[in-house]
Design an enzyme around this catalytic site. Structure first.
Site, short mmCIF file in Angstrom:
data_model
loop_
_atom_site.label_atom_id
_atom_site.label_comp_id
_atom_site.label_asym_id
_atom_site.label_seq_id
_atom_site.Cartn_x
_atom_site.Cartn_y
_atom_site.Cartn_z
N LEU A 32 67.18 21.10 13.69
CA LEU A 32 67.64 20.61 12.39
C LEU A 32 67.27 19.16 12.19
O LEU A 32 67.04 18.72 11.07
CB LEU A 32 69.16 20.76 12.27
CG LEU A 32 69.70 22.20 12.25
CD1 LEU A 32 71.21 22.17 12.14
CD2 LEU A 32 69.10 22.99 11.10
N GLY A 33 67.22 18.40 13.27
CA GLY A 33 66.85 17.01 13.13
C GLY A 33 67.09 16.22 14.40
O GLY A 33 67.66 16.72 15.37
N GLY A 79 69.54 8.85 16.39
CA GLY A 79 70.13 8.13 17.51
C GLY A 79 71.34 8.82 18.07
O GLY A 79 71.81 8.48 19.16
N GLY A 113 71.35 12.04 18.80
CA GLY A 113 70.91 13.23 19.50
C GLY A 113 70.12 14.20 18.66
O GLY A 113 70.07 14.12 17.44
N VAL A 137 69.65 17.96 17.21
CA VAL A 137 70.57 19.01 16.79
C VAL A 137 69.78 20.28 16.48
O VAL A 137 68.74 20.24 15.83
CB VAL A 137 71.39 18.59 15.55
CG1 VAL A 137 72.34 19.69 15.14
CG2 VAL A 137 72.16 17.33 15.86
N ASP A 144 81.33 6.08 9.42
CA ASP A 144 79.96 6.30 8.92
C ASP A 144 79.98 7.32 7.78
O ASP A 144 79.20 8.27 7.77
CB ASP A 144 79.06 6.79 10.06
CG ASP A 144 77.58 6.64 9.72
OD1 ASP A 144 76.76 7.33 10.36
OD2 ASP A 144 77.24 5.86 8.81
#
Length: 710
Positions: A422-423, A426, A428, A430, A540
């Site tokens: 999925l992407g 920074g 991790g 996924v 965030d």
């Protein structure tokens, strides 16, 4: 002989009082070579088999005693046959015998276990045809018989498995044509893998009716002939084709899902032509889409006789240089892939037949996971079924631990499942992983550090896992080992708010939908601030961390991850909203995060809940205006600058700018909602006050939003 065996079982039952489920399980002990040694804890003097290794029991409504619902004996090098008595386990839901050395045929009687929903027999030496009774269990969802020696033809009775979600028959000896009429009945089928067999004939035209299919449709390494069915284009756009090494002929259609395929999908079909292959069809130049050219420049006979023209020489030189550069990129890619995997390798059953030592397994190869030599231990100790299991601990052996008691799966199931990236950020890498029960989960690889901080890691994960709110992504399980840390959470299927606001999905956000998202997000943040075990600060909040489901309900993701990343030793950066979410996501190299509160940019300041209030206010402004605050370079000034979006809106109200000049054009048609829009604007401006003490609490913000109706 059979009557003698039954008599012996009844005698054992009379002598020991073992349940009927236990008696049926003893047939495995008798059918396996050296069963007395392998199943030393399967004692016929026991009253119940529920504590035997590899056996899972559950309480069944209306039944007094626990009944056997799962058998997990994978990877134990068991040699023997599969006994038909397993069909007597009427409450058996999952049969997992993969990666052993079972031989003989699959007995018809197994499918008398009418509660069966998953059967995994891949990686054995089974032979014979598919049992005609395979569809007897009405809830059968997952069938994986790959990499055996099964033969025969595809039978039309497969269409009776109407709840089937995965049919994996790769790496066998099936032959003949696939009859039409099967696929229209399999409305729930998600995965179909028929690769590496000897199937032939034309592929059924009704393949296009598999509307639930996802991932890869794999029919490679067979002998299919004829034209590609145009109905393949009717499959969902997210489906990838693997049609390699067949004998398909003619022109590749240019409709629907065909347009999303690369040339790799069609390789080694000598008589296929048309885009995206470089081979054009003789009498139809339309196969090359407008704006593209053939890679083979035409050269007439006169040019050949006279020699090459300077322009052609330059073209050839450029092509040579491009080829060298491409080879270099491939070498660099392979080098970094090898480096990134830290040299790990796993033994996979070859997708195209045989065993291959490869890093291209179904799930990313991670050195902390057991390989085929240790899967038996993972089945015994690392099955996730309600509580902590296979603790891993400071010894570093690795353990998969369930946080949610209602969440159950096995480590080998996670490793076997198809994984889609999925992407990466920074926080991790996924993956989306679809488990054997059909449930998709998001798996985040946190990193490889933090060897000495196991207790701290577990305490943090358990605190995150206790957060239970419908508007917060649920953490389901985690995996700890010295060289690997994983988080397994719910997968949210409809992308994120950032994608929806920026027109990257088909979702149209009306004012009522935006208010629904805002209210749900506010409720989730209020829970984190007021009701969660630790009174969390997210830290965030931004649209890419607000995931949307199919009903546009928001789910807050990625809270608590910065702390976990610090424990594992990685450098945290923008998460991009990957935890539990679906594509598409934007990965940005952030310098100044304009969703952050001004005081959050001072490194010495500790996070407070008012940071989240500010960020939520910026999100509200983006939802109202359709303008993104973006990410900008840090200011060289020592003073803290207010993000441009906040300044722009404040200035607009001070100068009495018409509301139509500030609101997202998508909302202009909803003129009746002017009062509601103004209310949200004023609330957002209150949230984004420079002084954190002036900002309202998140609970107050949520209550104010609930009063706004459309």
């Amino acid at each position: 002989m059979f009557n003698l065996y039954i008599s012996i079982l009844f005698f054992i039952n009379y002598a020991s009082g073992l349940t009927t489920d236990g008696l049926s399980l003893l047939s495995i002990k008798s059918a396996v070579d050296g069963g007395d040694t392998v199943f030393s804890d399967w004692n016929d003097n026991d009253s119940t088999p529920c504590h035997w290794s590899g056996v899972t029991c559950a309480n069944i409504s209306g039944v007094s005693d626990p009944r056997v619902v799962g058998i997990a004996l994978a990877g134990r090098n068991l040699r023997g046959y599969i006994p038909s008595e397993l069909g007597n386990l009427v409450y058996l839901r999952r049969l997992n015998l993969h990666d052993n050395s079972f031989h003989g045929s699959i007995p018809d009687q197994i499918f008398n276990a009418t509660s069966l929903h998953s059967i995994f027999l891949y990686g054995n030496n089974l032979s014979g045809a598919l049992p005609a009774s395979i569809c007897n269990p009405p809830r059968l969802q997952n069938v994986d018989f790959s990499h055996n020696s099964l033969s025969g033809t595809a039978q039309k009775f497969l269409g009776n498995c109407r709840q089937l979600q995965r049919l994996i028959l790769a790496g066998n000896e099936f032959s003949g044509e696939i009859p039409s009429g099967i696929f229209p009945e399999l409305a729930n089928l998600i995965q179909l893998d028929l690769s590496s067999n000897s199937l032939n004939g034309s592929f059924p035209y009704d393949i296009g009716q598999l509307k639930s299919l996802s991932g890869t449709l794999n029919i490679s390494f067979n002998h299919f002939t004829g034209k590609l069915p145009a109905s393949l284009g009717d499959l969902p756009l997210t489906v990838s084709f693997d049609l390699r090494h067949n004998n398909f002929t003619g022109e590749i259609p240019q409709t629907g899902s065909f347009a999303n395929q690369g040339p790799t999908a069609f390789l080694n079909n000598p008589s296929l032509c048309g885009f995206p292959l470089q081979k054009t069809c003789r009498d139809n130049s339309s196969t090359i889409p407008p704006g593209t050219q053939s890679f083979s420049p035409a050269v007439d006979e006169n040019e050949t006789k006279k020699g090459l023209k300077p322009g052609l020489i330059i073209l050839i030189s450029v092509a040579d240089a491009f080829g060298v550069a491409l080879i270099g990129l491939v070498i660099v890619y392979l080098y970094w892939r090898r480096k990134d995997s830290n040299g790990c390798s796993c033994t996979c059953k070859g997708r195209f037949g045989g065993n291959q030592k490869s890093k291209f397994c179904s799930f990313p190869c991670v050195s902390g996971f057991p390989n085929t030599d240790s899967e038996a231990e993972s089945e015994k100790g690392d099955a996730v079924s309600g509580g902590a299991s296979g603790g891993g601990g400071e010894g570093g052996g690795g353990g998969l631990v369930a946080i949610d008691k209602g969440f159950s799966f096995e480590l080998d199931e996670l490793l076997k499942a198809s994984a889609y990236v999925l992407g990466k950020s920074g926080l991790g890498i996924v993956y989306k992983v679809v488990l054997g029960n059909g449930i998709p989960v998001a798996v985040r690889r946190l990193g490889e550090g933090g060897e000495q901080r196991y207790k701290e890691f577990v305490a943090e994960v358990q605190a995150i896992g206790r957060v239970k709110h419908p508007n917060v992504v649920k953490l389901r399980a985690y995996y700890w080992a010295l060289d690997e840390k994983l988080l397994i959470s719910d997968f949210i299927s409809n992308g994120n708010l950032a994608s929806a606001l920026r027109g990257q999905t088909s979702t149209i956000l009306s004012l009522s939908t935006r208010l629904k998202i805002a209210k749900g997000t506010a409720r989730g943040l209020t829970y984190l601030h007021e009701c969660s075990p630790r009174k969390f600060v997210h830290g965030d909040i931004k649209p890419s961390n607000i995931l949307l489901d199919n009903d546009h309900q928001p789910h807050i993701s990625d809270f608590g991850l910065n702390r976990l990343i610090n424990i594992t030793g990685n450098n945290p950066s923008s998460s991009g909203g990957f935890m539990g979410g679906a594509l598409p996501y934007l990965i940005q190299t952030e310098k100044v995060n304009n969703y952050q509160a001004p005081e959050a940019r001072v490194s010495s300041n500790r996070p407070t809940q008012k940071w989240d209030v500010y960020s939520f206010g910026v999100v509200l402004l983006e939802m109202l205006t359709g303008r993104s605050p973006e990410f900008s370079s840090p200011t060289t000034s020592t003073s803290i600058e207010i993000p441009d979006l906040v300044k722009w809106v404040r200035k607009g109200f001070e100068e009495e700018t018409p509301l139509s000049d500030m609101v997202d054009p998508m909302l202009l048609q909803e003129v009746h909602a002017k009062k509601e829009v103004l209310s949200v604007f004023h609330l957002a401006l209150a949230c984004t006050e420079r002084d954190p003490d002036i900002r309202p609490r998140m609970k107050t913000v949520s209550e104010s939003l609930e009063k706004i109706r459309t």
